[in-house]
Design a protein around this motif. Structure first.
Motif, PDB file in Angstrom:
ATOM      1  N   ARG A  77     -19.229  -5.426   2.101  1.00 16.62           N
ATOM      2  CA  ARG A  77     -18.489  -4.671   3.130  1.00 16.62           C
ATOM      3  C   ARG A  77     -18.051  -3.314   2.583  1.00 16.62           C
ATOM      4  NH1 ARG A  77     -13.893  -8.445   5.502  1.00 16.62           N
ATOM      5  NH2 ARG A  77     -13.201  -6.575   6.580  1.00 16.62           N
ATOM      6  N   GLU A  78     -17.645  -3.302   1.323  1.00 10.70           N
ATOM      7  CA  GLU A  78     -17.182  -2.055   0.721  1.00 10.70           C
ATOM      8  C   GLU A  78     -18.335  -1.058   0.561  1.00 10.70           C
ATOM      9  OE1 GLU A  78     -15.221  -2.441  -3.068  1.00 10.70           O
ATOM     10  OE2 GLU A  78     -13.625  -1.113  -2.412  1.00 10.70           O
ATOM     11  N   ILE A  79     -19.499  -1.576   0.158  1.00  8.84           N
ATOM     12  CA  ILE A  79     -20.671  -0.701   0.032  1.00  8.84           C
ATOM     13  C   ILE A  79     -21.040  -0.130   1.410  1.00  8.84           C
ATOM     14  CG2 ILE A  79     -23.139  -0.621  -0.538  1.00  8.84           C
ATOM     15  CD1 ILE A  79     -22.600  -2.737  -2.696  1.00  8.84           C
ATOM     16  N   GLN A  80     -20.992  -1.014   2.405  1.00 12.28           N
ATOM     17  CA  GLN A  80     -21.294  -0.573   3.788  1.00 12.28           C
ATOM     18  C   GLN A  80     -20.350   0.558   4.206  1.00 12.28           C
ATOM     19  OE1 GLN A  80     -20.897  -3.688   6.746  1.00 12.28           O
ATOM     20  NE2 GLN A  80     -20.759  -2.182   8.359  1.00 12.28           N
ATOM     21  N   ASN A  81     -19.051   0.345   3.950  1.00 12.61           N
ATOM     22  CA  ASN A  81     -18.060   1.378   4.292  1.00 12.61           C
ATOM     23  C   ASN A  81     -18.363   2.692   3.593  1.00 12.61           C
ATOM     24  OD1 ASN A  81     -16.646  -0.261   5.929  1.00 12.61           O
ATOM     25  ND2 ASN A  81     -14.903  -0.569   4.579  1.00 12.61           N
ATOM     26  N   LEU A  83      -4.337   7.032 -10.652  1.00 16.18           N
ATOM     27  CA  LEU A  83      -4.379   7.349  -9.215  1.00 16.18           C
ATOM     28  C   LEU A  83      -4.084   6.139  -8.315  1.00 16.18           C
ATOM     29  CD1 LEU A  83      -7.543   9.654  -9.130  1.00 16.18           C
ATOM     30  CD2 LEU A  83      -5.168  10.369  -8.878  1.00 16.18           C
ATOM     31  N   LEU A  84      -3.858   4.998  -8.936  1.00 14.11           N
ATOM     32  CA  LEU A  84      -3.658   3.790  -8.120  1.00 14.11           C
ATOM     33  C   LEU A  84      -2.186   3.456  -7.859  1.00 14.11           C
ATOM     34  CD1 LEU A  84      -6.430   1.287  -9.352  1.00 14.11           C
ATOM     35  CD2 LEU A  84      -6.373   2.578  -7.227  1.00 14.11           C
ATOM     36  N   ASP A  85      -1.301   4.396  -8.140  1.00 11.52           N
ATOM     37  CA  ASP A  85       0.118   4.128  -7.888  1.00 11.52           C
ATOM     38  C   ASP A  85       0.386   3.875  -6.403  1.00 11.52           C
ATOM     39  OD1 ASP A  85       1.427   3.935 -10.260  1.00 11.52           O
ATOM     40  OD2 ASP A  85       1.581   6.095 -10.559  1.00 11.52           O
ATOM     41  N   GLU A  86      -0.291   4.661  -5.587  1.00 15.86           N
ATOM     42  CA  GLU A  86      -0.184   4.489  -4.134  1.00 15.86           C
ATOM     43  C   GLU A  86      -1.435   3.763  -3.641  1.00 15.86           C
ATOM     44  OE1 GLU A  86       2.407   5.332  -2.226  1.00 15.86           O
ATOM     45  OE2 GLU A  86       3.429   5.944  -4.064  1.00 15.86           O
ATOM     46  N   PRO A  87      -1.291   2.902  -2.610  1.00 17.06           N
ATOM     47  CA  PRO A  87      -2.494   2.217  -2.097  1.00 17.06           C
ATOM     48  C   PRO A  87      -3.548   3.229  -1.640  1.00 17.06           C
ATOM     49  CG  PRO A  87      -0.507   1.318  -1.102  1.00 17.06           C
ATOM     50  CD  PRO A  87      -0.081   2.524  -1.870  1.00 17.06           C
ATOM     51  N   ILE A  88      -4.753   2.990  -2.061  1.00 16.45           N
ATOM     52  CA  ILE A  88      -5.842   3.922  -1.710  1.00 16.45           C
ATOM     53  C   ILE A  88      -7.167   3.148  -1.620  1.00 16.45           C
ATOM     54  CG2 ILE A  88      -6.294   4.557  -4.139  1.00 16.45           C
ATOM     55  CD1 ILE A  88      -6.746   7.467  -3.077  1.00 16.45           C
ATOM     56  N   HIS A  89      -8.018   3.548  -0.695  1.00 13.02           N
ATOM     57  CA  HIS A  89      -9.305   2.854  -0.589  1.00 13.02           C
ATOM     58  C   HIS A  89     -10.354   3.567  -1.452  1.00 13.02           C
ATOM     59  CE1 HIS A  89     -10.802   5.824   2.326  1.00 13.02           C
ATOM     60  NE2 HIS A  89      -9.611   5.724   2.914  1.00 13.02           N
ATOM     61  N   GLY A  90     -11.444   2.883  -1.687  1.00 15.56           N
ATOM     62  CA  GLY A  90     -12.465   3.374  -2.613  1.00 15.56           C
ATOM     63  C   GLY A  90     -12.953   4.773  -2.302  1.00 15.56           C
ATOM     64  N   TYR A  91     -13.256   5.006  -1.017  1.00 12.82           N
ATOM     65  CA  TYR A  91     -13.797   6.321  -0.668  1.00 12.82           C
ATOM     66  C   TYR A  91     -12.736   7.413  -0.818  1.00 12.82           C
ATOM     67  CZ  TYR A  91     -16.802   9.725   1.596  1.00 12.82           C
ATOM     68  OH  TYR A  91     -17.584  10.813   1.840  1.00 12.82           O
ATOM     69  N   GLY A  92     -11.483   7.057  -0.480  1.00 13.13           N
ATOM     70  CA  GLY A  92     -10.382   8.005  -0.643  1.00 13.13           C
ATOM     71  C   GLY A  92     -10.210   8.382  -2.103  1.00 13.13           C
ATOM     72  N   GLU A  99      -7.863   3.865  10.971  1.00 15.15           N
ATOM     73  CA  GLU A  99      -8.587   4.506  12.079  1.00 15.15           C
ATOM     74  C   GLU A  99      -9.598   3.529  12.695  1.00 15.15           C
ATOM     75  OE1 GLU A  99     -10.204   8.029  10.370  1.00 15.15           O
ATOM     76  OE2 GLU A  99      -8.258   8.907   9.961  1.00 15.15           O
ATOM     77  N   GLY A 100      -9.159   2.322  12.882  1.00 13.14           N
ATOM     78  CA  GLY A 100      -9.986   1.303  13.525  1.00 13.14           C
ATOM     79  C   GLY A 100     -11.055   0.691  12.635  1.00 13.14           C
ATOM     80  N   GLN A 101     -11.115   1.145  11.392  1.00 10.76           N
ATOM     81  CA  GLN A 101     -12.143   0.626  10.484  1.00 10.76           C
ATOM     82  C   GLN A 101     -11.488  -0.128   9.321  1.00 10.76           C
ATOM     83  OE1 GLN A 101     -14.638   3.654   8.764  1.00 10.76           O
ATOM     84  NE2 GLN A 101     -15.862   2.157   7.685  1.00 10.76           N
ATOM     85  N   PRO A 102     -11.964  -1.342   9.006  1.00 11.14           N
ATOM     86  CA  PRO A 102     -11.353  -2.062   7.879  1.00 11.14           C
ATOM     87  C   PRO A 102     -11.677  -1.379   6.536  1.00 11.14           C
ATOM     88  CG  PRO A 102     -13.202  -3.308   8.760  1.00 11.14           C
ATOM     89  CD  PRO A 102     -13.046  -2.098   9.615  1.00 11.14           C
ATOM     90  N   GLN A 103     -10.665  -1.108   5.781  1.00 15.17           N
ATOM     91  CA  GLN A 103     -10.832  -0.454   4.475  1.00 15.17           C
ATOM     92  C   GLN A 103     -10.156  -1.305   3.406  1.00 15.17           C
ATOM     93  OE1 GLN A 103     -12.576   2.197   3.918  1.00 15.17           O
ATOM     94  NE2 GLN A 103     -12.381   3.706   5.556  1.00 15.17           N
TER      95      GLN A 103
END
Lengths: 324, 109
Positions: free
Chosen positions: A29-33, B21-30, B69-73
């Motif tokens: 799922r993460e790769i897809q994202n 950089l992980l002190d605040e929650p962040i997703h992989g792409y961010g 934004e409507g997308q699971p991250q």
């Protein structure tokens, strides 16, 4: 989701060894994202063409799966320890039994042979089974491998980890074979199976020697020879199935299980030959020929057994893309 | 410079930078975008995502799927273990910088 992304993700999924399916789903799922986000960010529109560019930059499915597995390898240490301990315990027990027999002058083989002389087929099978179990825990990985899909992955990961340490992955001999080679092996095995089937049907045994000087055909068709012939036929059939499955599925876990089944069977055949003396009065005349045949067959079995080990290793390291 | 050498050198830094950089929650792409913003252009997504996966397995970071934004991250955040590792890595980094300064100072003399 575009069709090429779907295909790519399913390929990554196929190459990933994970103990937990949920971990695998998370990764996919993460790769897809990532691919969708990056495509949107770079090109604005998520279509097949743009997605393919991002996929190409990200890496092939095998490379990505390998990267994840390399990163997670350290965390699989408990599994490695678990399997190492079990295999170690079985090895110690097996060695102790052999040492006890040697020190006390007990010939375990004679004891088992006394069973093998029995008319009851079940005792004969049992005698081989006992040796199989006490012999270096050979059955253990087989039994674990047969338990379920998750355990197959554990076995695969265990072998994979062991290979990484011994660096067998860098030896080309241990690399996985191509589909083409599997097809050739399948064809050869099928032809051998057919020939064996015809000989067995005609003479009731595979231990047949056709003399070129005379018209006589010597055949060893006592009960032991017939049993061994059937095992050989069964082993060849297993080869055919093995290569057929390898060609069709091309999956690692099944490949490893099949390798173990084949290896255990070959091992059993080797032990049958080692324990049973082919001393039937009917075949005394061709004792020398039988010895020759036995020797050839043992060499063939050793080669096939080695091939089985190689296949197990190959299956587990075919994802190691650190090839030079 | 040889790519392998760059990868080897970068790997250690990357772990420390990501932990910072992980002190605040962040997703992989961010996280990837943030790294690029601060000039870490050489980091590849195919290195960062498996690294985050390992952080999670080692309990250096924890994750949670959230709707953005409507997308699971998948959002990552450093754990206490991760903070301790970061402290140790920072100490190691400072030590090595000191050593490097001394070595360079001696060479200059």
């Amino acid at each position: 989701m575009t069709s090429n992304l779907k295909e790519y993700l399913s390929e990554v999924n196929r190459y990933l060894y994970m103990n937990e399916d949920s971990d695998k789903e998370d990764i996919i799922r993460e790769i897809q994202n990532y691919i969708q986000d990056e495509t949107k960010s770079l090109y604005g529109i998520v279509n097949e063409e743009n997605v393919q560019i991002v996929i190409n930059k990200f890496g092939t499915a095998k490379e990505i799966a390998n990267k994840y597995m390399n990163e997670l390898e350290d965390t699989s240490l408990p599994n490695k320890k678990f399997f190492s301990v079990i295999l170690g315990v079985v090895f110690v027990i097996s060695t102790s039994i052999y040492l006890f027999m040697i020190v006390n002058g007990v010939n375990g083989f004679e004891f088992l042979e006394s069973y093998s002389d029995s008319n009851q087929i079940i005792l004969r099978v049992l005698s081989i089974g006992i040796i199989l179990i006490i012999d270096l825990g050979l059955l253990l990985p087989f039994a674990i491998g047969m338990r379920g899909k998750q355990d197959n992955y554990k076995v695969a990961r265990f072998i994979y980890s062991a290979n990484k340490e011994t660096n067998l992955a860098s030896i080309s001999f241990f690399r996985s074979r191509s589909r083409k080679n599997n097809f050739i092996q399948f064809l050869v095995s099928t032809i051998v199976l057919l020939v064996e089937g015809i000989i067995l049907k005609k003479y009731n045994t595979l231990f047949v020697i056709a003399s070129t000087n005379q018209e006589n055909v010597f055949k060893a068709d006592n009960e032991v020879c017939r049993v061994i012939s059937m095992i050989i036929l069964f082993t060849t059939l297993l080869h055919v199935i093995f290569y057929l499955v390898s060609m069709l599925l091309h999956k690692t876990s099944e490949g490893i299980v099949l390798s173990y089944i084949r290896f255990v069977l070959l091992w059993a055949v080797l032990n049958v030959l080692a324990f049973y003396q082919l001393n039937d009065p009917n075949i005394q005349l061709i004792t020398e020929d039988m010895t020759y045949l036995k020797t050839v067959y043992i060499i063939v079995i050793v080669i096939f057994a080695f091939d089985s080990i190689k296949r197990s290793i190959s299956s587990s390291i075919k994802y190691n893309l650190k090839s030079k | 410079m040889e790519a392998k050498l760059v990868t080897e050198m970068s790997r250690g830094y990357l772990q420390l930078i990501v932990l910072e950089l992980l002190d605040e929650p962040i997703h992989g792409y961010g996280l990837l975008k943030k790294l690029r913003e601060i000039g870490y252009d050489s980091v590849e997504a195919n290195t960062l995502y498996p690294l985050l996966c390992r952080f999670e397995k080692n309990d250096w970071a924890q994750s949670q799927w959230l709707l953005t934004e409507g997308q699971p991250q998948k959002q990552y955040k450093i754990t206490e273990t991760g903070s301790e590792i970061r402290r140790q890595l920072n100490y190691l980094w400072e030590q090595q910088c000191e050593i490097m300064k001394k070595v360079k100072g001696r060479l200059d003399d």
